[in-house]
Design a protein around this motif. Structure first.
Motif, PDB file in Angstrom:
ATOM      1  N   SER A 337       0.848  -1.206   0.000  1.00 31.78           N
ATOM      2  CA  SER A 337       0.000   0.000   0.000  1.00 31.78           C
ATOM      3  C   SER A 337       0.876   1.245   0.000  1.00 31.78           C
ATOM      4  CB  SER A 337      -0.899   0.003   1.230  1.00 31.78           C
ATOM      5  OG  SER A 337      -0.113   0.302   2.373  1.00 31.78           O
ATOM      6  N   GLU A 338       0.297   2.333  -0.555  1.00 33.96           N
ATOM      7  CA  GLU A 338       1.057   3.577  -0.655  1.00 33.96           C
ATOM      8  C   GLU A 338       1.501   4.058   0.722  1.00 33.96           C
ATOM      9  OE1 GLU A 338      -0.858   6.260  -3.463  1.00 33.96           O
ATOM     10  OE2 GLU A 338       0.337   7.871  -2.558  1.00 33.96           O
ATOM     11  N   SER A 339       0.612   3.913   1.706  1.00 32.99           N
ATOM     12  CA  SER A 339       0.966   4.448   3.033  1.00 32.99           C
ATOM     13  C   SER A 339       2.101   3.625   3.649  1.00 32.99           C
ATOM     14  CB  SER A 339      -0.255   4.476   3.949  1.00 32.99           C
ATOM     15  OG  SER A 339      -0.664   3.163   4.256  1.00 32.99           O
ATOM     16  N   GLU A 340       2.046   2.295   3.462  1.00 35.40           N
ATOM     17  CA  GLU A 340       3.110   1.449   4.017  1.00 35.40           C
ATOM     18  C   GLU A 340       4.447   1.706   3.291  1.00 35.40           C
ATOM     19  OE1 GLU A 340       4.845  -1.044   6.653  1.00 35.40           O
ATOM     20  OE2 GLU A 340       2.810  -0.222   6.775  1.00 35.40           O
ATOM     21  N   SER A 341       4.395   1.844   1.962  1.00 41.09           N
ATOM     22  CA  SER A 341       5.612   2.149   1.192  1.00 41.09           C
ATOM     23  C   SER A 341       6.220   3.463   1.663  1.00 41.09           C
ATOM     24  CB  SER A 341       5.307   2.284  -0.300  1.00 41.09           C
ATOM     25  OG  SER A 341       4.781   1.088  -0.794  1.00 41.09           O
ATOM     26  N   ASN A 342       5.366   4.467   1.815  1.00 39.04           N
ATOM     27  CA  ASN A 342       5.857   5.773   2.264  1.00 39.04           C
ATOM     28  C   ASN A 342       6.460   5.698   3.649  1.00 39.04           C
ATOM     29  OD1 ASN A 342       5.436   7.547   0.084  1.00 39.04           O
ATOM     30  ND2 ASN A 342       3.238   7.495   0.469  1.00 39.04           N
ATOM     31  N   LYS A 343       5.822   4.897   4.497  1.00 42.11           N
ATOM     32  CA  LYS A 343       6.326   4.745   5.868  1.00 42.11           C
ATOM     33  C   LYS A 343       7.729   4.130   5.838  1.00 42.11           C
ATOM     34  CE  LYS A 343       4.909   2.276   9.790  1.00 42.11           C
ATOM     35  NZ  LYS A 343       3.946   1.230  10.119  1.00 42.11           N
ATOM     36  N   ARG A 344       7.886   3.068   5.018  1.00 45.16           N
ATOM     37  CA  ARG A 344       9.205   2.434   4.921  1.00 45.16           C
ATOM     38  C   ARG A 344      10.231   3.391   4.324  1.00 45.16           C
ATOM     39  NH1 ARG A 344       7.711  -3.859   3.175  1.00 45.16           N
ATOM     40  NH2 ARG A 344       6.396  -4.170   5.002  1.00 45.16           N
ATOM     41  N   LEU A 345       9.828   4.113   3.301  1.00 43.95           N
ATOM     42  CA  LEU A 345      10.765   5.041   2.666  1.00 43.95           C
ATOM     43  C   LEU A 345      11.228   6.107   3.664  1.00 43.95           C
ATOM     44  CD1 LEU A 345      12.173   5.834  -0.025  1.00 43.95           C
ATOM     45  CD2 LEU A 345      10.273   7.394  -0.442  1.00 43.95           C
ATOM     46  N   ARG A 346      10.260   6.646   4.420  1.00 49.37           N
ATOM     47  CA  ARG A 346      10.632   7.691   5.401  1.00 49.37           C
ATOM     48  C   ARG A 346      11.595   7.161   6.438  1.00 49.37           C
ATOM     49  NH1 ARG A 346       5.255   9.422   5.126  1.00 49.37           N
ATOM     50  NH2 ARG A 346       4.742   8.206   6.976  1.00 49.37           N
ATOM     51  N   LYS A 347      11.324   5.954   6.914  1.00 51.38           N
ATOM     52  CA  LYS A 347      12.201   5.321   7.918  1.00 51.38           C
ATOM     53  C   LYS A 347      13.602   5.115   7.315  1.00 51.38           C
ATOM     54  CE  LYS A 347      13.414   2.445  11.363  1.00 51.38           C
ATOM     55  NZ  LYS A 347      13.904   2.973  12.600  1.00 51.38           N
ATOM     56  N   LEU A 348      13.618   4.593   6.087  1.00 52.27           N
ATOM     57  CA  LEU A 348      14.900   4.340   5.415  1.00 52.27           C
ATOM     58  C   LEU A 348      15.696   5.635   5.267  1.00 52.27           C
ATOM     59  CD1 LEU A 348      16.783   2.396   3.824  1.00 52.27           C
ATOM     60  CD2 LEU A 348      15.473   2.978   1.774  1.00 52.27           C
ATOM     61  N   ILE A 349      15.021   6.687   4.800  1.00 52.81           N
ATOM     62  CA  ILE A 349      15.719   7.967   4.596  1.00 52.81           C
ATOM     63  C   ILE A 349      16.313   8.450   5.919  1.00 52.81           C
ATOM     64  CG2 ILE A 349      15.394  10.432   4.014  1.00 52.81           C
ATOM     65  CD1 ILE A 349      13.305   9.506   1.908  1.00 52.81           C
ATOM     66  N   SER A 350      15.547   8.290   7.004  1.00 49.17           N
ATOM     67  CA  SER A 350      16.071   8.826   8.263  1.00 49.17           C
ATOM     68  C   SER A 350      17.294   8.028   8.729  1.00 49.17           C
ATOM     69  CB  SER A 350      14.975   8.924   9.330  1.00 49.17           C
ATOM     70  OG  SER A 350      14.793   7.668   9.935  1.00 49.17           O
ATOM     71  N   VAL A 351      17.289   6.705   8.557  1.00 51.67           N
ATOM     72  CA  VAL A 351      18.453   5.911   8.980  1.00 51.67           C
ATOM     73  C   VAL A 351      19.648   6.164   8.057  1.00 51.67           C
ATOM     74  CG1 VAL A 351      19.322   3.568   9.426  1.00 51.67           C
ATOM     75  CG2 VAL A 351      16.970   4.148  10.019  1.00 51.67           C
ATOM     76  N   VAL A 352      19.386   6.266   6.755  1.00 54.89           N
ATOM     77  CA  VAL A 352      20.464   6.565   5.806  1.00 54.89           C
ATOM     78  C   VAL A 352      21.101   7.908   6.167  1.00 54.89           C
ATOM     79  CG1 VAL A 352      20.886   7.292   3.403  1.00 54.89           C
ATOM     80  CG2 VAL A 352      19.706   5.150   3.848  1.00 54.89           C
ATOM     81  N   ASN A 353      20.257   8.923   6.393  1.00 57.31           N
ATOM     82  CA  ASN A 353      20.780  10.262   6.691  1.00 57.31           C
ATOM     83  C   ASN A 353      21.569  10.299   7.997  1.00 57.31           C
ATOM     84  OD1 ASN A 353      19.783  11.198   4.333  1.00 57.31           O
ATOM     85  ND2 ASN A 353      18.100  12.362   5.212  1.00 57.31           N
ATOM     86  N   LYS A 354      21.082   9.566   8.991  1.00 60.03           N
ATOM     87  CA  LYS A 354      21.806   9.522  10.273  1.00 60.03           C
ATOM     88  C   LYS A 354      23.230   8.997  10.047  1.00 60.03           C
ATOM     89  CE  LYS A 354      21.715   6.046  13.021  1.00 60.03           C
ATOM     90  NZ  LYS A 354      21.284   4.870  13.728  1.00 60.03           N
ATOM     91  N   ASN A 355      23.334   7.962   9.204  1.00 60.77           N
ATOM     92  CA  ASN A 355      24.652   7.364   8.940  1.00 60.77           C
ATOM     93  C   ASN A 355      25.521   8.250   8.047  1.00 60.77           C
ATOM     94  OD1 ASN A 355      24.975   4.548  10.189  1.00 60.77           O
ATOM     95  ND2 ASN A 355      22.864   4.593   9.487  1.00 60.77           N
ATOM     96  N   ILE A 356      24.873   8.950   7.099  1.00 59.98           N
ATOM     97  CA  ILE A 356      25.643   9.878   6.260  1.00 59.98           C
ATOM     98  C   ILE A 356      26.251  10.957   7.169  1.00 59.98           C
ATOM     99  CG2 ILE A 356      25.522  11.652   4.437  1.00 59.98           C
ATOM    100  CD1 ILE A 356      23.358   9.994   3.067  1.00 59.98           C
TER     101      ILE A 356
END
Ligand code: 5AD
Ligand code: SF4
Length: 422
Positions: A337-356
């Motif tokens: 679902s769009e909402s679940e995909s967006n939720k995963r994407l947001r989580k991923l972006i935040s973890v990626v950015n923290k590590n960057i």
């Protein structure tokens, strides 16, 4: 004189092809319009890797058609959709047929599609427009991997490699024009092979023969990234240590469904090997969320790889079903679902950015030679450029494109290191 305009969507391969198309048209006596609105001919170089850029290109074609322009669609969507796009354009030209564009324009050939994928591209690089710091040379084209989500093998056709002689002569040409930075391009550069010469051999040859100060390559397939290539970069003069290694997913099971042919552990050890051989190397990646078989647990594997590898940068996407890829055929309607995909994407972006950010903080207080790419969006008095390992840095001061400036990193703003000239 006939005025044309080219609008490019998608990747660096399309940017490069657009330069070649522009060069062909200029050689035939046409001129580039400063604005597509004032052009008679509008060429749209399209991308079909995800649905959004594809839709945008088709909408743009409709817009210019309504305004009475002669519209040509080329690139990946043109190749993939073919004749059906004649509804929104005058001619459709596939990825390996763009050398026909001058003829189509001159003779105003309408209602035709040219889609032969067996043709070998012509590389008319002599005289093409050149930038000092953002140049590309195609070394390999097409893809035989058939990752199950991907449309590229259908739009760019079978893999072929350009001859080392041709690659060297294009590089020498750029070197003579004073180009400072070139990226060698291919859908899968590691599978480069020409009469017994593999990718590492090609890199050694380029490193020995060419004096452009910074040479990079992209895109690498993690499965095909050999130790020989990594060691060649390690001992190199002009090849610089940036590795773009698309992870796609951190779950071994999903990677199998994607036909990627490596495991989570293999990917992590590859990155560890690169960083142990070349400590200053940067590693960037592409990651996708919401592949049809991806569970919450699979997604957590992706997060785990991000935490372990600590990428220097990442492009992140939501899976987009692409006809006629294998995943599209198999799972058609089944998407997260769009909402679940967006939720995963947001989580991923935040973890990626923290590590960057963690990686960027390691740059504080250290000195780097930055190649200036232009003025910074930060405004007057600031320039932007790149470190040897391809990290974008903002520098205090006004410098010219193509200049090398030694800087010390004094601050991190957002994820961008700020450098003070030393
Ligand atoms: N959906 C979403 N992202 C995709 N990519 C390729 N195909 C798809 C798709 N169907 C992403 C991959 C690739 C990058 C260029 O685009 O991450 O590495
Ligand atoms: Fe697409 Fe996979 Fe080929 Fe990359 S390697 S272009 S993702 S099929």
């Amino acid at each position: 004189m006939l005025k044309f305009s080219i609008i490019t969507f998608g990747c660096q391969m399309n940017e490069y092809d657009s330069k070649l198309i522009e060069n062909l048209l200029i050689h035939d006596g046409m001129v580039k319009a400063s604005d597509p609105e004032t052009a008679e001919v509008v060429i749209l170089n399209t991308c079909s890797v995800r649905e959004k850029p594809e839709k945008k290109a088709i909408e743009t074609a409709k817009y210019f058609k309504k305004r009475g322009k002669f519209v040509i669609l080329t690139g990946c969507t043109a190749q993939q959709k073919g004749e059906e796009l004649l509804e929104v354009s005058d001619a459709v030209v596939g990825t390996r047929n763009f050398s026909l564009i001058p003829e189509i324009v001159k003779k105003k050939i309408t209602n035709s599609a040219f889609l032969d994928l067996k043709k070998v591209c012509t590389f008319n690089y002599l005289g093409r427009s050149i930038s000092k710091v953002l140049e590309y040379v195609v070394i390999q084209e097409g893809c035989d991997n058939f990752c199950t989500y991907c449309v590229v093998p259908y739009t760019r056709g079978r893999e072929y490699s350009r001859s080392p002689e041709e690659i060297l002569s294009e590089l020498r040409y750029l070197e003579d024009q004073g180009v400072r930075e070139v990226t060698l391009l291919g859908q899968n550069v590691n599978s480069y092979f020409y009469k017994g010469m593999d990718f590492a051999d090609l890199l050694s040859l380029i490193d020995a023969e060419i004096n452009i100060p910074r040479i990079y390559f992209t895109t690498s397939h993690p499965r095909d990234m050999s130790k020989k290539v990594i060691r060649t970069v390690k001992g190199a003069r002009v090849l610089k240590p940036w590795f773009h290694l698309p992870l796609q997913s951190g779950s071994t099971r999903v990677l199998k469904d994607m036909n990627r042919n490596y495991t989570k552990e293999e990917f992590i050890s590859l990155c560890e090997y690169i960083r142990s051989e070349i400590p200053e190397a940067s590693i960037t990646t592409d990651i996708m969320v919401g592949f049809p078989t991806e569970t919450e647990e699979d997604f957590l594997d992706t997060i785990d790889v991000v935490e372990k590898v600590k990428f220097d940068n990442a492009f992140m996407f939501i899976y987009s079903p692409r006809n006629p890829s294998a995943a599209y055929v198999k799972f058609k309607g089944k998407i997260l679902s769009e909402s679940e995909s967006n939720k995963r994407l947001r989580k991923l972006i935040s973890v990626v950015n923290k590590n960057i950010l963690e990686r960027r903080k390691g740059m504080l207080g250290r000195e780097y030679t930055v190649l200036v790419h232009g003025t910074s969006r930060k405004g007057r008095g600031f320039s932007k450029g790149k470190t040897e390992n391809n990290i974008t840095v903002v520098i205090r001061g006004t410098f010219l494109e193509g200049e090398f400036v030694k800087v010390k990193i004094v601050n991190i703003k957002g994820l961008t290191p700020i450098g003070e000239p030393v």
